[in-house]
Write a protein that holds these residues in place. Structure first.
Motif, short mmCIF file in Angstrom:
data_model
loop_
_atom_site.label_atom_id
_atom_site.label_comp_id
_atom_site.label_asym_id
_atom_site.label_seq_id
_atom_site.Cartn_x
_atom_site.Cartn_y
_atom_site.Cartn_z
N PHE A 459 0.87 -1.17 0.00
CA PHE A 459 0.00 0.00 0.00
C PHE A 459 0.91 1.22 0.00
CE2 PHE A 459 -2.54 3.31 1.95
CZ PHE A 459 -3.82 3.10 1.45
N ALA A 460 0.96 1.95 -1.13
CA ALA A 460 1.98 2.99 -1.30
C ALA A 460 1.49 4.38 -0.95
CB ALA A 460 2.51 2.98 -2.73
N LYS A 461 0.27 4.74 -1.38
CA LYS A 461 -0.20 6.11 -1.15
C LYS A 461 -1.70 6.20 -1.34
CE LYS A 461 1.29 10.84 -2.05
NZ LYS A 461 2.17 11.72 -2.82
N ALA A 462 -2.33 7.04 -0.49
CA ALA A 462 -3.76 7.32 -0.61
C ALA A 462 -3.95 8.82 -0.77
CB ALA A 462 -4.50 6.81 0.62
N PRO A 463 -5.01 9.25 -1.42
CA PRO A 463 -5.22 10.68 -1.60
C PRO A 463 -5.46 11.37 -0.26
CG PRO A 463 -7.18 9.47 -2.22
CD PRO A 463 -6.12 8.45 -1.99
N GLY A 464 -5.18 12.65 -0.21
CA GLY A 464 -5.32 13.38 1.04
C GLY A 464 -6.69 13.94 1.27
N THR A 465 -7.73 13.29 0.71
CA THR A 465 -9.10 13.82 0.82
C THR A 465 -10.03 12.91 1.61
OG1 THR A 465 -9.62 12.81 -1.32
CG2 THR A 465 -8.90 15.11 -1.33
N ALA A 466 -9.67 11.62 1.75
CA ALA A 466 -10.57 10.67 2.41
C ALA A 466 -10.40 10.72 3.92
CB ALA A 466 -10.30 9.26 1.91
N ALA A 467 -11.54 10.70 4.66
CA ALA A 467 -11.49 10.71 6.12
C ALA A 467 -11.23 9.31 6.67
CB ALA A 467 -12.79 11.26 6.69
N SER A 468 -11.70 8.29 5.97
CA SER A 468 -11.51 6.91 6.41
C SER A 468 -10.72 6.15 5.35
CB SER A 468 -12.87 6.23 6.63
OG SER A 468 -12.69 4.89 7.04
N VAL A 469 -9.65 5.50 5.78
CA VAL A 469 -8.79 4.74 4.85
C VAL A 469 -8.74 3.30 5.31
CG1 VAL A 469 -6.45 4.43 3.97
CG2 VAL A 469 -7.39 6.73 4.22
N SER A 470 -9.06 2.38 4.39
CA SER A 470 -8.97 0.94 4.68
C SER A 470 -7.91 0.32 3.78
CB SER A 470 -10.32 0.26 4.42
OG SER A 470 -11.29 0.70 5.35
N VAL A 471 -6.98 -0.36 4.41
CA VAL A 471 -5.98 -1.11 3.65
C VAL A 471 -6.54 -2.51 3.47
CG1 VAL A 471 -3.61 -1.95 3.60
CG2 VAL A 471 -4.12 0.25 4.69
N PRO A 472 -6.89 -2.90 2.25
CA PRO A 472 -7.62 -4.16 2.04
C PRO A 472 -6.74 -5.40 2.24
CG PRO A 472 -7.05 -3.18 -0.06
CD PRO A 472 -6.63 -2.18 0.99
#
Length: 598
Positions: A459-472
């Protein structure tokens, strides 16, 4: 080896190690068919020049004094001397003893004194060589022999692909190292990386946070190369002189462009160190030997380091695959898409509000479509199968001090970033070729990096807009299902939107600084597979109050992993691991009021 000064000897004492750290080694380079060495320091050390002159005159049997000279030009005092080579080897190149004069010699020595500083320049023909003959300014002569228990051993390549020294002391497989640390034997990981214009060997994982690296110019090495401490000290000093404190951090070392021979660095006793001359040196001895080298295929190194403080000795045999010369930056900026898919591309960052970015499709303009040709980020749509290159260009102003008037000046600079898009046809299911290790893939707005072809990603990077992040647990991209087994270093570092993170069951490691600085993060759930949490992973998350650890496999938690989390935070762990995890999590930066509960 210890050099013998017989009639065929073409070696001249390197002025850097001779001065014992009193003078700074600024440069050794080739110029006008000569090797050129330069050292400098305070004028009170002018005696070093006099002593070095006497060393060349009285100690080297193959040098004969031709002439000495003293002169003054404006405010600069210049001292010079010339020596001719009288040995049996062929040495013909000469240069002027005194600037502007006709008289020449094979070896020339200059010293300039101005405004309280001295510079010493030594020039020798390409037919001769600078070497550390062991002479020192204090009058002593030390041994400069190669050191290490297996430094003279040969190497076997076994039928199973492993390597073993002929004395039987060390053996290893490809992309691994055997390390003897103060008499105890460990197995470590060994990795090769092409970074910019450098080739880097990194060895880590043998004892806590200890590691070492050897960095050389790309494609510089050859089988049989061997480097001693004085040669590596010389390069370290050049690095420190030209790069300020760059020698203190691994990232800065590998970002610097080296001249030969390269730089050796080690994480030792809690600090990152390089060999330097003089009393601050924390190495007693150092040897790096290239035992086996097949360009574009594999290499084997022997390394011996003796330190001033414990652990006192490291000896290692390291084997690496050097076939992949793609740089880390190129890997990070390579994206695989199917036709019809989109990806968000970011331009080089800048802190200036006046910065502006523009985009250009450098190749494959018929394969992709950009949402815009300007802005700090664009969306690219894959239209047809093939390979396209897109370049972002960010320009921004900076200020500097005029060296003559000391007035503040303003100028503009530009940074570039190039993306490579590998596009497969959606109709073919993307089955033309599985992405290689290191390839960056996109699933929606999330970036993943392949760690094992066809089976595992990071899991390298997620956008800076989501309040909840799930690493599947798994992710399916271009028809291939991958397990998500790790979270990259800096993956969400500085994200100011995320409040909740859930980590899947297949994740075994959380990278350094992965969630550092997530100011709004309040809840984290770690899956059942987590084994390692790297240093500073959740540092400076002041609202992080609820942490649930489901894993019973956790064995490693890095320094400051939870520094700066909420002062009243609770870390919930499996009941049967409560005692063990209290011990494991102790002193990881969290406040005294943070509770670890079942």
């Amino acid at each position: 080896m210890d050099y013998q000064l017989d009639k065929s000897c073409v070696y001249v004492q390197d002025p850097g190690p001779y001065s014992e750290g009193i003078l700074d080694c600024e440069n050794i380079k080739v110029e006008q068919n000569t090797y050129f060495a330069e050292v400098s320091g305070d004028e009170k050390y002018l005696a070093v020049y006099d002593a070095y002159f006497r060393l060349l005159r009285d100690t080297n049997p193959n040098l004969s004094l031709v002439k000495t000279n003293e002169s003054i030009h404006d405010t600069i005092s210049i001292y010079s001397a010339g020596f001719d080579y009288t040995g049996t080897s062929k040495v013909t190149t000469k240069r002027a003893i005194q600037y502007g004069k006709e008289e020449q010699a094979n070896v020339t020595l200059y010293c300039s004194r101005q405004e309280g500083r001295i510079k010493i320049y030594v020039n020798i023909p390409l037919e001769m060589r600078f070497a550390d003959l062991g002479y020192r300014y204090n009058g002593s002569r030390i041994s400069t022999a190669y050191v290490g228990g297996s430094v003279k051993a040969g190497l076997y390549k076994c039928s199973d692909g492993t390597f073993q020294t002929t004395d039987g002391r060390l053996s290893t497989s490809l992309n691994a190292a055997q390390v003897i640390r103060d008499g105890k034997t460990y197995t470590a990981s060994a990795a090769y990386e092409r970074e910019g214009t450098n080739d880097i060997l990194r060895v880590k994982g043998f004892y806590r946070n200890e590691m070492f690296l050897f960095c050389t110019p790309a494609d510089f090495l050859a089988q049989g190369d061997i480097f001693r401490m004085y040669e590596l000290e010389s390069q370290s000093e050049y690095l420190m002189h030209n790069g300020g404190d760059r020698g203190s951090q691994e990232d800065s070392l590998t970002a610097f462009r080296y001249s030969e021979p390269g730089v050796f660095g080690a994480c030792h006793d809690g600090s990152y160190i390089v060999p330097v001359r003089g009393p601050l040196n924390r190495f007693e001895a150092l040897t790096v030997r290239v035992m086996y080298y097949v360009p574009g295929k594999e290499a084997v190194y022997y390394i011996y380091a003796k330190y001033v403080a414990a652990p006192h000795e490291i000896e290692a045999l390291c084997a690496i695959d050097i076939s992949d010369t793609t740089t880390a930056e190129e890997k990070a900026n390579t994206i695989t898409l199917q036709t019809g898919q989109t990806a968000r591309l970011e331009a080089p960052p800048s802190d200036s509000w006046q910065a502006f970015s523009k985009w250009e499709v450098r190749s494959g303009s018929d394969l992709v479509k950009l949402s815009s040709n300007s802005g700090t980020a664009v969306t690219v749509t894959a239209l047809k199968a093939g390979t396209a290159q897109i370049q972002a260009e960010t320009s921004y102003p900076y200020t500097y001090e005029d060296p003559l008037t000391h007035a503040e000046r303003r100028n503009w600079t530009t940074d570039y970033k190039t993306y490579t898009l590998r596009i497969t046809s959606a109709e073919s299911g993307g089955s033309s070729a599985a992405p290689k290790k290191g390839t960056t893939l996109k699933k929606g707005s999330i970036s993943y990096k392949v760690t094992k072809a066809k089976s595992a990603v990071e899991f390298a990077k997620a956008p800076g807009t989501a309040a909840s992040v799930s690493v599947p647990d798994t992710v399916k991209i271009n028809g291939i299902t991958y397990k998500v087994t790790s979270i990259a270093a800096n993956a969400l570092k500085g994200n100011r939107k995320v409040t909740k993170v859930t980590i899947g069951k297949n994740v075994t490691s959380i990278g350094k600084n992965a969630f550092n600085g997530c100011k709004e993060l309040s809840k984290v759930t770690l899956g059942t597979g987590v084994k390692k949490i790297a240093a500073s992973a959740f540092q400076m998350c002041p609202k992080l109050k609820n942490i649930t650890v489901k894993s019973t496999k956790l064995t490693s938690v890095g320094k400051n992993a939870f520094k700066g989390i909420h002062t009243a935070a609770k870390i919930k762990v499996p009941a049967k691991k409560l005692k063990a995890y209290k011990k494991l999590l102790k002193g990881k930066g969290q406040g005294k009021k943070v509770k670890i509960v079942k």
